[in-house]
Design an enzyme around this catalytic site. Structure first.
Site, mmCIF file in Angstrom:
data_model
loop_
_atom_site.group_PDB
_atom_site.id
_atom_site.type_symbol
_atom_site.label_atom_id
_atom_site.label_comp_id
_atom_site.label_asym_id
_atom_site.label_seq_id
_atom_site.Cartn_x
_atom_site.Cartn_y
_atom_site.Cartn_z
ATOM 1 N N SER A 311 0.808 -1.217 0.000
ATOM 2 C CA SER A 311 0.000 0.000 0.000
ATOM 3 C C SER A 311 0.844 1.271 0.000
ATOM 4 O O SER A 311 1.422 1.630 -1.005
ATOM 5 C CB SER A 311 -0.999 -0.032 1.151
ATOM 6 O OG SER A 311 -0.367 -0.177 2.385
ATOM 7 N N ASP A 322 8.981 5.973 -10.998
ATOM 8 C CA ASP A 322 8.476 6.679 -12.175
ATOM 9 C C ASP A 322 9.255 7.955 -12.454
ATOM 10 O O ASP A 322 9.454 8.338 -13.611
ATOM 11 C CB ASP A 322 6.994 7.012 -11.999
ATOM 12 C CG ASP A 322 6.092 5.822 -12.288
ATOM 13 O OD1 ASP A 322 6.628 4.713 -12.518
ATOM 14 O OD2 ASP A 322 4.859 5.984 -12.277
ATOM 15 N N LYS A 336 -1.161 -4.069 -3.283
ATOM 16 C CA LYS A 336 -2.456 -3.584 -2.814
ATOM 17 C C LYS A 336 -2.621 -2.137 -3.246
ATOM 18 O O LYS A 336 -2.042 -1.230 -2.670
ATOM 19 C CB LYS A 336 -2.572 -3.696 -1.299
ATOM 20 C CG LYS A 336 -3.967 -3.297 -0.831
ATOM 21 C CD LYS A 336 -4.135 -3.478 0.658
ATOM 22 C CE LYS A 336 -5.577 -3.183 1.053
ATOM 23 N NZ LYS A 336 -5.963 -1.798 0.767
#
Length: 440
Positions: A311, A322, A336
């Protein structure tokens, strides 16, 4: 359609919670922890009641009332019906009764009673996502991926997460037995644990050696970003005011406060999108943006993850990956990527319901996929091979001294063990990146 709300990062004001913390909540607005009015209609003029299904429900309800072997009161039947509606949606939606709701609020503050263990469900049994550092669970050797098949004398088969939490919670000082099925162990075995008041420290740091720091975040709490900045300052201060590389360890980090995770990410980024969420309702669409200023000023960063990283920790790893701000090393994370909102009810109860998915800056959904590391490193144990004893210059009688002082070797306890293979590999990578950078 309403535009997604953008969350500027006020570094130390948590407002959204993200997963783990016993109930594996990924994202829930902190303001929702107090009773609030919903800003969307509970019914739609175009919605028609499913009359046949309601008749079936009424018939089942009446038959249970009349024919079940024991008398069941209306409150129990109706609460079971509500619980069934939510638990049948997905593993992370649920009905929180007063005690569970209270425990959820307590756990997000970093202090709660119990074992210090993050759990999920797999194959109908309770699965360990990760133990929290320095808690009864971690001290007893509980490991990620362990299946808890019994709690004391109660089988966990088809037990809900909330029911398992209720069994494992208790007064500090009391004991309970967990029966564990571990893939490497073969036969199930029992572990006896003593409950404790869990006060978690989310951030720890250490200078592994000159120029290279190590910072571990065990879960994301309201003050994690503040503690991270403080930890970085202490690392720099212990190394003449600078660092050449940092290892950010998110292994077995089950999540926590989403706002804190975004603020921690902001510390390492010089602007740009961190994470965004999308759901059916306009108020579930949010964006978190980083502000200008990288606290590490661009020095090499390696982020360690594994299957216990879930999470909120996946949000951090995904954003840094990224933006190409850090190299992600280890094994694939838990995966998750769903968002839960907690909606308080009038009677000290609440609904915990999946309302959205979150996405990395490049639009990747982590749900059931996880973050894939840039460099896969599977945990292993290093066994050094002893070099055969050979005579060296310093062994010769009457050898000349170099004239230089022997450097003082620091003897400090490490947060990680010397044979922590991923940490050693990350350290070697940081050194290589610095050597390559100096030679360019």
């Amino acid at each position: 359609m309403q535009a997604p709300s953008t969350r500027p990062l006020s570094r130390f004001s948590g407002s959204v919670l993200a997963g783990g913390l016993l109930a594996l909540v990924l994202a829930l607005p902190a303001q929702a922890l107090e009773p609030q009015s919903l800003d969307y209609p509970l019914t739609s003029p175009d919605y028609e009641l499913p009359l046949d299904e309601l008749r079936s429900f009424a018939e089942v309800y009446e038959r249970i009332k009349q024919a079940y072997v024991h008398e069941v009161d209306d409150k129990t039947l109706l609460e079971n019906a509500i619980r069934g509606m939510l638990s049948g949606l997905d593993p992370h939606s649920g009905y929180l009764e007063p005690e569970a709701f209270k425990e959820l609020r307590e756990s997000t503050q970093g202090e709660f009673g119990g074992l210090g263990i993050e759990i999920g469900i797999e194959q109908g049994y309770i699965k360990v996502i990760s133990p929290i550092d320095d808690t009864p669970a971690s001290k007893a050797g509980i490991q990620p991926q362990d299946l808890i098949i019994r709690i004391n004398d109660t089988s966990t088969r088809d037990l809900s997460i909330d029911q398992a939490i209720e069994l494992m919670r208790g007064e500090p000082g009391t004991t309970l037995r967990l029966t564990i099925q571990r893939e490497s162990a073969g036969q199930p075995f029992e572990v006896e644990l003593t409950r404790d008041l869990i006060r978690t420290v989310s951030v720890r740091q250490q200078l592994l050696e000159k120029d290279y720091g190590y910072l571990r975040i065990s879960q994301f709490q309201n003050r994690s970003a503040e503690e991270t900045l403080k930890g970085l300052e202490e690392l720099k201060a212990s190394n003449e005011g600078h660092l050449k590389g940092l290892i950010l360890d998110l292994r077995n980090n089950p999540g926590g406060v989403l706002q804190a995770a975004a603020e921690v990410t902001d510390i390492f980024l010089d602007g740009g999108l961190i994470v965004y969420t999308q759901g059916r309702l306009p108020d579930t669409d949010m964006r978190f943006e980083a502000r200008a200023g990288d606290a590490l000023e661009g020095i090499p960063l390696v982020v360690l993850i594994n299957s216990g990283s879930a999470s909120a920790s996946e949000i951090v790893a995904g954003a840094l990956q990224d933006h190409r701000r850090g190299l992600i090393m280890g094994t694939a994370s838990f995966g998750k990527g769903s968002v839960q909102t907690v909606l308080p009810l009038y009677n000290d109860r609440a609904l915990k319901m999946t309302t959205a998915l979150y996405y990395t800056p490049q639009g990747r959904s982590i749900q059931a996929e996880g973050i894939q590391p840039d460099i896969e490193v599977i945990n292993a144990r290093i066994t050094p091979i002893e070099e055969s004893r050979r005579t060296r210059e310093r062994d010769l009688q009457g050898h000349l001294e170099s004239g230089q002082e022997e450097p003082e070797r620091q003897q400090t306890a490490r947060l990680t063990s010397p044979d922590d293979y991923p940490v050693n590999e990350a350290l070697n990578l940081l050194k290589g990146l610095n050597i390559f950078g100096e030679r360019k």
